[in-house]
Each structure stands twice: as structure tokens, then as C-alpha cells.
Design a protein around this motif. Structure first.
Motif, short mmCIF file in Angstrom:
data_model
loop_
_atom_site.label_atom_id
_atom_site.label_comp_id
_atom_site.label_asym_id
_atom_site.label_seq_id
_atom_site.Cartn_x
_atom_site.Cartn_y
_atom_site.Cartn_z
N ARG A 18 -23.39 3.08 31.08
CA ARG A 18 -21.95 3.16 30.81
C ARG A 18 -21.28 4.48 30.37
O ARG A 18 -20.03 4.71 30.14
CB ARG A 18 -21.37 2.07 29.77
N GLY A 19 -22.14 5.43 30.09
CA GLY A 19 -21.88 6.84 29.62
C GLY A 19 -21.33 6.78 28.28
O GLY A 19 -22.20 6.59 27.38
N THR A 20 -20.16 6.87 27.91
CA THR A 20 -19.44 6.84 26.39
C THR A 20 -19.77 5.41 26.11
O THR A 20 -19.75 4.28 26.79
CB THR A 20 -18.24 7.36 26.58
N GLU A 21 -19.41 5.23 24.92
CA GLU A 21 -19.23 3.90 24.37
C GLU A 21 -18.35 2.84 24.69
O GLU A 21 -18.60 1.85 24.97
CB GLU A 21 -19.07 4.24 22.78
N ILE A 22 -17.16 3.37 25.01
CA ILE A 22 -16.10 2.40 25.98
C ILE A 22 -16.23 3.27 27.38
O ILE A 22 -16.00 4.40 27.19
CB ILE A 22 -14.89 2.32 25.55
N ASP A 23 -16.72 2.48 28.59
CA ASP A 23 -16.80 3.14 29.79
C ASP A 23 -15.36 3.59 30.13
O ASP A 23 -14.40 3.05 29.78
CB ASP A 23 -17.74 2.41 30.52
N ALA A 24 -15.39 4.42 31.38
CA ALA A 24 -14.22 4.57 31.76
C ALA A 24 -13.18 3.51 32.52
O ALA A 24 -12.03 3.31 32.33
CB ALA A 24 -14.52 5.52 33.26
N GLU A 25 -13.94 2.45 33.20
CA GLU A 25 -13.19 1.20 33.51
C GLU A 25 -12.67 0.66 32.43
O GLU A 25 -11.46 0.03 32.42
CB GLU A 25 -14.24 0.50 34.46
N SER A 26 -13.39 0.26 31.57
CA SER A 26 -12.82 -0.34 30.30
C SER A 26 -11.64 0.33 29.76
O SER A 26 -10.74 -0.40 28.95
CB SER A 26 -13.93 -0.79 29.37
N PHE A 27 -11.84 1.72 29.48
CA PHE A 27 -10.81 2.55 28.86
C PHE A 27 -9.53 2.50 29.52
O PHE A 27 -8.46 2.24 29.16
CB PHE A 27 -11.36 3.97 28.79
N ASP A 28 -9.63 2.51 31.00
CA ASP A 28 -8.50 2.43 31.80
C ASP A 28 -7.74 1.26 31.65
O ASP A 28 -6.49 1.04 31.80
CB ASP A 28 -8.81 2.56 33.25
N LEU A 29 -8.70 0.03 31.31
CA LEU A 29 -7.97 -1.35 31.26
C LEU A 29 -7.04 -1.45 29.92
O LEU A 29 -6.03 -2.00 29.94
CB LEU A 29 -9.00 -2.51 31.47
N VAL A 30 -7.57 -0.91 28.87
CA VAL A 30 -7.06 -0.77 27.80
C VAL A 30 -5.74 0.08 27.89
O VAL A 30 -4.76 -0.46 27.08
CB VAL A 30 -7.94 -0.32 26.60
N ALA A 31 -5.73 1.08 28.27
CA ALA A 31 -4.57 1.67 28.67
C ALA A 31 -3.62 1.04 29.27
O ALA A 31 -2.24 1.21 28.90
CB ALA A 31 -5.00 3.23 29.31
N PHE A 32 -3.92 0.34 30.43
CA PHE A 32 -2.93 -0.43 31.06
C PHE A 32 -2.51 -1.60 30.52
O PHE A 32 -1.14 -1.70 30.50
CB PHE A 32 -3.63 -0.93 32.50
N TYR A 33 -3.28 -2.11 29.46
CA TYR A 33 -2.60 -3.18 28.73
C TYR A 33 -1.68 -2.73 27.78
O TYR A 33 -0.69 -3.06 27.47
CB TYR A 33 -3.74 -3.70 27.76
N SER A 34 -1.98 -1.44 27.36
CA SER A 34 -0.97 -0.70 26.09
C SER A 34 0.22 -0.32 27.09
O SER A 34 1.22 -0.49 26.47
CB SER A 34 -1.55 0.38 25.53
N ARG A 35 0.11 0.11 28.11
CA ARG A 35 1.42 0.51 29.15
C ARG A 35 2.32 -0.66 29.31
O ARG A 35 3.29 -0.59 29.53
CB ARG A 35 0.74 1.25 30.25
#
Length: 516
Positions: free
Chosen positions: A354-371
Motif C-alpha cells: 500500500r506504500g504509505t500507511e493510508i494508501d492513495a485510494e483510501s486517502f482519496d476516499l477520505v478527501a471525497f467524504y470530507s468534500r
């Protein structure tokens, strides 16, 4: 005074701004924006004019988030709904983002490989722990009440030989004077009051209050409480000399995507740093570096507008608050410093999968939720007392900073936020709020006395969502009236008008704010 009149006026004021903020590098945080036509610009200028008739609600006033506005729920989930104009397919992404927003992270190594990487030093185990029900945090409420939704930011003056950061170089080239600050060399950018097993938390926040009585018209007296902050049980040695601490509560999450969608030019057009029009209001634009876009941008989010995009804000919170690395903040040890070797050398959750501890796909989902956390519908906008309070809000000069309306950009890739008339009640600029609210911690272009105008939409639902009525950047105000009475600096004349107005008018003003 509202300064936006025409689209040509917007461009002229942007080009005239003392900081070189008119270039494309400071425009929208969006990759796809359709320019307004001349007809659209004229319509926008007309619809965002301030109210003059206070006998009835304005058109569309009951929908503060435009077409994304959701019906008000009569429970604590009022701030947790997706944009009303969201498609079913995109709502699935919102629900997945919600799950990640609520996710409890655990320390490494762990058998739950998708959830490990917490800390080692941190302030909360999930986003939801600070933004409970996507709402507003609060200071500790007596002995035994934790500070999980409140943190202490810390910084100290940069040494003369410290190399300039990217944003400092940019601002210096424009002639802007930014106060050069650095994280504490031992404790980093904020005090971490929690730690995983085997590590010591950095310190504990302590707060004491003293009474400040304020006399109002008709014999009414309000007692404010003035906080004094300190840190106890410092685990890694003393703070840096001249270090400054600033307490911040977690802000509510609704409407963030709509704020992000406001054209930068429309916000910049309201700036008047030298008070050229003589109205006593001198809002300034915050300019910050975006890790998301690798360029300087207009700051919009945070108590001092220190973040330009939702992705930047999300990455900063994951790193500093939870100690979780992301594609924009890949350091797995979060806010730990070189002086904290045990933290730096601890196992982390980054891996080849996953690379970083929160991966890119999950990070994008959190940003989408916040948006896409939707703004609830207004209440009682046609009530006679509410309308009287709205007029008092305008007559007192509150709208000089708490600008009622904007129209968002056309965003083909973000239909929920695209071309909406919204009512955030903020200009998203920095204002001098006086000595009473000063934290003496500069941040970018913001001085220790300056704060971003807080949006007011949803403010009357704080008690319903979060069970308290604590306001301002550190929650010192226990009511909306107390929040007003803490205003100073540029807002001092408006505050005095509230103090002097008849008691019934003051009650109507509060009733109006509660309806937002």
C-alpha cells in the motif's frame, strides 16, 4: 462593506493586491474549471449583493449549500449526510470514505495490516475522534475530561541561518513580510498528548480560566472566561526558548467542498489590507504552500487559513494528529522530530503493497467524504424575530467579515459543488481580532492577532450535534453571545453596537445566528 460588484472588478482588485496573488498559481484547487461567461458574471454579481429587505427571507436562503443542501435531521447526525445532489454511484464512495474517517488505527506491527501505523506519538486514533459526528470540538470540561478534540500548536522563531522554505521564498519575491517560524526542534508542530505502548506522550495540556465581566445595555452582564494554557509533564525536555503555544479545537466539517469551490478571485477581491475604503475592515489573504499542487495557493481552511485544499488539510491531519503517512505527507513517524529517535526508529505501517500507511485510494476516499459533508437546511428564516436579528447582523457591520453569499465555480468533475449559490457567512480572509483573542503564534502571513473569519452555517446546530455550545478557535466562548463579546480589533465597532443595542434586539440577533 461588500467589495465584490462585477467580474471585471474582481480581476482589477486581484491585480492590485499588494501580494502578487493574481497569477495562475494561486487560482483554484481544481483541475477542471469552466470560466464564467459575461452573462453569468453579471448574474453572480446581482445574486450576491447584500440584503436590503428584512421583511422576508431572500430567495434560496433556506438552501445554504445550494442544491447540495440536505433536509435537517433532528438528531446528532445532522452534519453527517452526503450532498443532496450526489448520484447513487458517488454516494458509495462517500460511504467508503466515512468508514475510513471513522477507522481506528492501531500500532505497528499488527495483524490488521490495513489499519496499523498509529503514532508513535499522536492526538487521536481516528478522524472521527476529533471531529465527533463531523462537528465541533471542545476544550476539556473539568477534571477527567480529555482534550482529544483540542490540541496545542507550537512554533518558535526561525534561526537567522535557517534556509527559507518554498513559501517563504515565494512571499519574499512578492515583497510580502511573513513571520518566519519553525516547529519546536524537540516537540514538532504540535503537542502530542498520547503515545503507543513503549513510548512516552510528549506532554499534557493544562488550562485555567479567569473571569472577565462585560456590562451590556439595560443592566445585563455577561461573564467571559479567559483561558491560560500551559503544558505539564514534558517528557522530552524543555520547550524551545520563545516557543509559542496556541490551543485549537477541531472545527465542524460541513460545506468544505463548497468552500473549496469558491473562485479564488472572488475571495481575493474582498481583501483590503490597507483599508483603502476606510471602513475599518482590512481583511488579508493567506498564501500558503500546497503539497497537493506543489505551488503557492490561497489558504482557505483552518483557524488561520493555513491549508489551501481539502487534500492538503487531510494529509496534515493524518500526519500531525494521528501519525499516519499519506501520499502527500509520506513520513511514517508523523510529527516526530530528529530529537525523538525512538519515535523515528519505531516500526511503522508503510509497506510495498500500500506504500504509505493510508494508501492513495483510501486517502482519496477520505478527501471525497470530507468534500461532500452537506450543509443542512436553514430553520425559521421567515420568523419575525429571526428577520429582525438578520437586520441587526447587517446593521452592526458583521457582514463586513461574515460575508453571506458566494457562487461556486463551474466544476465538470465535481457536480455536487458546481455553480451553486451558497451562504457560508465568511469572507475566508484574515482579520485582526484584537488582544483578547491573540495567541501570539504567527502562521504564514497571519500575525498572532489575526484569524480567518469562521463560516457560520450550521452554527446553531452545535448543541444538537455535539452536546455543547463552545465557540471560537479554542472553545472559550460558552455561547454565541460570548463569542461576539470576544471580538476585538477590526470587529470592535460591531461588538460595541451589540453591547449598546436594546436587549430585545440582541436576543433577536442571537436567534438569527441560531437559525443558521
Amino acid at each position: 462593506m461588500v467589495r465584490l460588484r462585477t467580474f471585471s472588478g474582481v480581476l482589477a482588485l486581484c491585480l492590485a493586491a499588494p501580494v502578487a496573488v493574481a497569477g495562475p498559481e494561486l487560482t483554484q484547487p481544481h483541475l477542471a474549471v469552466q470560466a464564467r461567461t459575461a452573462d453569468e458574471a453579471a448574474r453572480v454579481a446581482q445574486v450576491t449583493e447584500p440584503a436590503t429587505d428584512f421583511t422576508r427571507p431572500e430567495p434560496f436562503e433556506n438552501n445554504p449549500g445550494g442544491a447540495a443542501t440536505v433536509p435537517l435531521l433532528a438528531n446528532a447526525d445532522a452534519f453527517s449526510q452526503p450532498s443532496a445532489n450526489m448520484s447513487f454511484e458517488r454516494e458509495l464512495d462517500f460511504r467508503l470514505g466515512n468508514g475510513l474517517f471513522r477507522k481506528l488505527w492501531v500500532s505497528s506491527p499488527s495483524s490488521t495490516l490495513a489499519s496499523d501505523g498509529l503514532g508513535p506519538l499522536y492526538n487521536a486514533r481516528s478522524c472521527q475522534r476529533c471531529h465527533l459526528k463531523d462537528g465541533r470540538g471542545h476544550p476539556p470540561d473539568g477534571p477527567g475530561d480529555g482534550a482529544v478534540s483540542m490540541l496545542l500548536k507550537i512554533s518558535a522563531p526561525a534561526a537567522p541561518d535557517d534556509p527559507m522554505t518554498e513559501i517563504e521564498r515565494y512571499l519574499a519575491a512578492t515583497g510580502a513580510a511573513a513571520d518566519r517560524r519553525r516547529p519546536d526542534p524537540v516537540y514538532g508542530g504540535q503537542i502530542q498528548d498520547l503515545a503507543i505502548a513503549g513510548h512516552a506522550a510528549e506532554a499534557q495540556l493544562a488550562v485555567t480560566y479567569s473571569d472577565v465581566p462585560v456590562e451590556l445595555s439595560e443592566g445585563e452582564t455577561v461573564t467571559l472566561i479567559k483561558p491560560t494554557y500551559s503544558v505539564e509533564s514534558l517528557a522530552y525536555g524543555p520547550l524551545a526558548r520563545s516557543a509559542a503555544l496556541s490551543a485549537r479545537i477541531a472545527p465542524q466539517m460541513i460545506g468544505l467542498g463548497l468552500v473549496e469551490a469558491i473562485p479564488a478571485a472572488d475571495i481575493l477581491a474582498l481583501a483590503d489590507p490597507d483599508d483603502a475604503d476606510g471602513d475599518g475592515i482590512s481583511g488579508r489573504a493567506q498564501i500558503v504552500w500546497s503539497a497537493d499542487r506543489n505551488r503557492p495557493m490561497l489558504g482557505r481552511f483552518g483557524h488561520k487559513a493555513g491549508m489551501p485544499t481539502i487534500r492538503d488539510q487531510s494529509a496534515s491531519a493524518f500526519s500531525s494528529d494521528i501519525g499516519i503517512s499519506s501520499p502527500l505527507a509520506p513520513a511514517p513517524s508523523g510529527d516526530c522530530t530528529p530529537a525523538q529517535s525512538a519515535c523515528l526508529n519505531a516500526p511503522n505501517g508503510a509497506n510495498d503493497v500500500r506504500g504509505t500507511e493510508i494508501d492513495a485510494e483510501s486517502f482519496d476516499l477520505v478527501a471525497f467524504y470530507s468534500r461532500n459533508l452537506a450543509v443542512p437546511a436553514r430553520r425559521d428564516s421567515g420568523d419575525a424575530q429571526v428577520l429582525r436579528g438578520k437586520q441587526a447582523f447587517h446593521d452592526s457591520g458583521c457582514v463586513a467579515c461574515h460575508r453571506p453569499k458566494f457562487v461556486t465555480d463551474r466544476l465538470p468533475d465535481q457536480p455536487e459543488q458546481s455553480f451553486q449559490l451558497i451562504w457560508p457567512y465568511s469572507d475566508f480572509l484574515l482579520h485582526d481580532m484584537g488582544d483578547g483573542l491573540a495567541d501570539d503564534l504567527p502562521e504564514g502571513l497571519a500575525s498572532g492577532r489575526e484569524w480567518r473569519t469562521a463560516p457560520l452555517w450550521g452554527i446553531g446546530l452545535t448543541s444538537q450535534v455535539n452536546g455543547h455550545t463552545r465557540f471560537l478557535h479554542d472553545g472559550r466562548a460558552r455561547s454565541l453571545l460570548e463569542a461576539i463579546l470576544w471580538h476585538g480589533g477590526e470587529a470592535a465597532p460591531a461588538r460595541q453596537k451589540v453591547i449598546d443595542m436594546p436587549k430585545t434586539t440582541r436576543a433577536a440577533l442571537i436567534r438569527f445566528l441560531e437559525s443558521l
